[in-house]
Design an enzyme around this catalytic site. Structure first.
Site, PDB file in Angstrom:
ATOM      1  N   LYS A 146      63.027 -32.660 -41.180  1.00 55.02           N
ATOM      2  CA  LYS A 146      63.718 -32.423 -42.451  1.00 55.02           C
ATOM      3  C   LYS A 146      64.092 -33.734 -43.150  1.00 55.02           C
ATOM      4  CE  LYS A 146      68.199 -32.134 -40.230  1.00 55.02           C
ATOM      5  NZ  LYS A 146      67.755 -32.614 -38.929  1.00 55.02           N
ATOM      6  N   LYS A 154      67.733 -42.059 -32.520  1.00 55.66           N
ATOM      7  CA  LYS A 154      68.905 -41.688 -33.329  1.00 55.66           C
ATOM      8  C   LYS A 154      69.915 -42.817 -33.392  1.00 55.66           C
ATOM      9  CE  LYS A 154      68.729 -36.752 -33.670  1.00 55.66           C
ATOM     10  NZ  LYS A 154      69.351 -35.462 -33.458  1.00 55.66           N
ATOM     11  N   LYS A 198      56.445 -37.029 -36.564  1.00 58.29           N
ATOM     12  CA  LYS A 198      56.582 -35.569 -36.437  1.00 58.29           C
ATOM     13  C   LYS A 198      57.241 -35.009 -37.694  1.00 58.29           C
ATOM     14  CE  LYS A 198      61.055 -34.903 -34.316  1.00 58.29           C
ATOM     15  NZ  LYS A 198      61.916 -34.163 -33.458  1.00 58.29           N
TER      16      LYS A 198
HETATM   17  P1  TYM Z   1      65.373 -29.413 -32.450  1.00 60.52           P
HETATM   18  O1  TYM Z   1      66.477 -28.644 -33.047  1.00 60.52           O
HETATM   19  O2  TYM Z   1      65.118 -30.807 -32.963  1.00 60.52           O
HETATM   20  O3  TYM Z   1      64.008 -28.633 -32.561  1.00 60.52           O
HETATM   21  C1  TYM Z   1      63.903 -27.285 -32.160  1.00 60.52           C
HETATM   22  C2  TYM Z   1      62.539 -26.984 -31.567  1.00 60.52           C
HETATM   23  O4  TYM Z   1      61.505 -27.261 -32.510  1.00 60.52           O
HETATM   24  C3  TYM Z   1      60.564 -28.171 -31.946  1.00 60.52           C
HETATM   25  N1  TYM Z   1      60.094 -29.067 -33.008  1.00 60.52           N
HETATM   26  C4  TYM Z   1      58.803 -29.291 -33.252  1.00 60.52           C
HETATM   27  N2  TYM Z   1      57.686 -28.832 -32.671  1.00 60.52           N
HETATM   28  C5  TYM Z   1      56.502 -29.256 -33.167  1.00 60.52           C
HETATM   29  N3  TYM Z   1      56.406 -30.109 -34.210  1.00 60.52           N
HETATM   30  C6  TYM Z   1      57.507 -30.605 -34.829  1.00 60.52           C
HETATM   31  N4  TYM Z   1      57.385 -31.424 -35.869  1.00 60.52           N
HETATM   32  C7  TYM Z   1      58.779 -30.201 -34.345  1.00 60.52           C
HETATM   33  N5  TYM Z   1      60.067 -30.475 -34.716  1.00 60.52           N
HETATM   34  C8  TYM Z   1      60.848 -29.770 -33.881  1.00 60.52           C
HETATM   35  C9  TYM Z   1      61.353 -28.929 -30.877  1.00 60.52           C
HETATM   36  O5  TYM Z   1      60.519 -29.479 -29.894  1.00 60.52           O
HETATM   37  C10 TYM Z   1      62.246 -27.858 -30.324  1.00 60.52           C
HETATM   38  O6  TYM Z   1      61.570 -27.068 -29.373  1.00 60.52           O
HETATM   39  N6  TYM Z   1      67.585 -30.772 -28.226  1.00 60.52           N
HETATM   40  C11 TYM Z   1      66.896 -29.701 -28.898  1.00 60.52           C
HETATM   41  C12 TYM Z   1      67.737 -28.440 -29.042  1.00 60.52           C
HETATM   42  C13 TYM Z   1      68.269 -27.948 -27.749  1.00 60.52           C
HETATM   43  C14 TYM Z   1      67.541 -27.280 -26.722  1.00 60.52           C
HETATM   44  C15 TYM Z   1      68.489 -27.008 -25.698  1.00 60.52           C
HETATM   45  C16 TYM Z   1      66.211 -26.887 -26.591  1.00 60.52           C
HETATM   46  C17 TYM Z   1      69.556 -28.056 -27.330  1.00 60.52           C
HETATM   47  N7  TYM Z   1      69.688 -27.495 -26.111  1.00 60.52           N
HETATM   48  C18 TYM Z   1      68.100 -26.352 -24.534  1.00 60.52           C
HETATM   49  C19 TYM Z   1      65.830 -26.243 -25.414  1.00 60.52           C
HETATM   50  C20 TYM Z   1      66.772 -25.968 -24.407  1.00 60.52           C
HETATM   51  C21 TYM Z   1      66.524 -30.175 -30.280  1.00 60.52           C
HETATM   52  O7  TYM Z   1      67.129 -31.062 -30.824  1.00 60.52           O
HETATM   53  O8  TYM Z   1      65.539 -29.453 -30.864  1.00 60.52           O
END
Ligand code: TYM
Length: 347
Positions: free
Chosen positions: A214, A129, A211
């Site tokens: 969006k 990022k 991966k």
């Molecule tokens: P975020 O918002 O980017 O994604 C949310 C969840 O979706 C999964 N994910 C994917 N899994 C498979 N293939 C993909 N292409 C893909 N894109 C996204 C992510 O692994 C995630 O499980 N930091 C985290 C949000 C967060 C969080 C937390 C998660 C904040 N606090 C505490 C767990 C516990 C994030 O940015 O996920």
């Protein structure tokens, strides 16, 4: 609906809980896509009865990258509708918005003082990022994993179900918890990342090396996409020029096909060898629309239910209020313990 939940008087210790606890979150920074669905939400929904579950919208995390405030507000409500439409019943799961529970920010400050600079510099999401948003490398982007550790540790969960890309953050959370526990005794449950092999990493349809995200809308299938849009995206999915035996699983040599097979397998429960048999002698002209149809069928009821729920703002606000109350109860208990341990005077 909001009154049906009775708050537990005594929070059970992890050992005495009837059910193991799960917690996870998604940033409402964009529309949910099938990577979020297959990598995260579907796994959550499939385990609702087995675990005690806490799921939230990580709105505080989103502002590490500039957001349009009205859009963020709208997405925070829409995402709740989508969670429910994906099968997360608010009666069975605690669903809440991160910024409604002030303990997240409070614990994050404490944990900042128990997290090393060097640990944060090694986080791949920070590296990605900060190279992508060069004009806004703010401190929040750097300390993001500490807020995430606070999100998790407040609720003392046993498991954190995430996609593979978040594993490093959960591992850092474990390190922080262990460091804190080694100084002050057993304050935090040390959680395990829970990464389901199916759907753990869904790749972009136009760039099967990255991966699904969006940031590439053509290669990204959103939960709210109309059927014709989904069909078009899959028909344009990057595959290869193999005509002999095209539909076979080879992640290294045929990443585009492997990704489509993964999506198909996760939704149908079919194994790769079964899929290979099913499409033996058939080309991508048959395979790609078949995957698209499966995705369309899986998403149709979710889309319809989301549309219905979004119209009922009062209901969604009630779910958020109830979720915030239930989450705050647990979170504040952990926070009080932490404040006491580190020496904050409580009177
Ligand atoms: P975020 O918002 O980017 O994604 C949310 C969840 O979706 C999964 N994910 C994917 N899994 C498979 N293939 C993909 N292409 C893909 N894109 C996204 C992510 O692994 C995630 O499980 N930091 C985290 C949000 C967060 C969080 C937390 C998660 C904040 N606090 C505490 C767990 C516990 C994030 O940015 O996920």
């Amino acid at each position: 609906m909001t009154d049906s939940h009775t708050i537990q008087k005594e929070e059970p210790t992890p050992q005495s809980r009837d059910k193991k606890r799960m917690l996870s979150g998604i940033q409402p920074s964009g529309d949910l896509h099938i990577g979020n669905y297959l990598g995260a939400i579907k796994n959550w929904a499939d385990r609702v009865d087995e675990y005690e579950c806490y799921y939230f919208m990580a709105d505080m995390h989103t502002i590490t990258v500039r957001q349009e405030p009205a859009e963020l507000r709208k997405r925070s409500l829409n995402q709740l509708a989508q969670y429910i439409a994906c099968g997360l019943d608010p009666q069975k799961n605690v669903l809440f918005l991160q910024s409604h529970v002030s303990a997240h920010a409070q614990l994050a400050w404490v944990l900042n003082c128990y997290t090393m600079f060097g640990e944060l510099t090694r986080m791949t999401q920070f590296k990605d990022k900060s190279s992508k948003y060069k004009e806004n490398i703010n401190a929040g982007l750097f300390t993001y994993p500490v807020l995430m550790a606070a999100d998790i540790l407040l609720y003392q969960p046993d498991y954190v179900p995430v996609g593979e890309d978040q594993k490093q953050h959960v591992e850092l959370t474990r390190d922080i918890a262990q460091r804190f526990n080694s100084i002050y005794g057993d304050v935090f449950t040390v959680p395990e990342p829970f990464i389901s092999s199916a759907g753990a990493r869904i790749y972009g349809l136009t760039s099967p090396g990255d991966k699904m995200s969006k940031s590439d809308p053509n290669g990204c299938v959103f939960i709210m996409d109309e059927p014709d849009v989904i069909m078009r995206k899959f028909k344009r999915a990057v595959t290869d020029s193999d005509t002999d035996n095209p539909v076979r699983y080879d992640k290294e040599k045929k990443p585009g096909v492997a990704n489509l097979m993964n999506i198909y397998s996760t939704l149908t429960g079919k194994k790769y060898d079964e899929i290979e048999k099913e499409f033996e002698g058939k080309g991508y002209g048959i395979f790609k629309p078949a995957v698209a149809e499966t995705v369309i069928d899986a998403l149709a009821p979710i889309r319809e239910e989301t549309v219905r729920l979004i119209k009922d703002k009062e209901y969604l606000d009630g779910v958020y209020r109830d979720g915030a109350n239930r989450a705050s109860y647990i979170a504040n208990k952990t926070l009080r313990k932490v404040y006491k341990k580190v020496g904050f005077y409580q009177g």
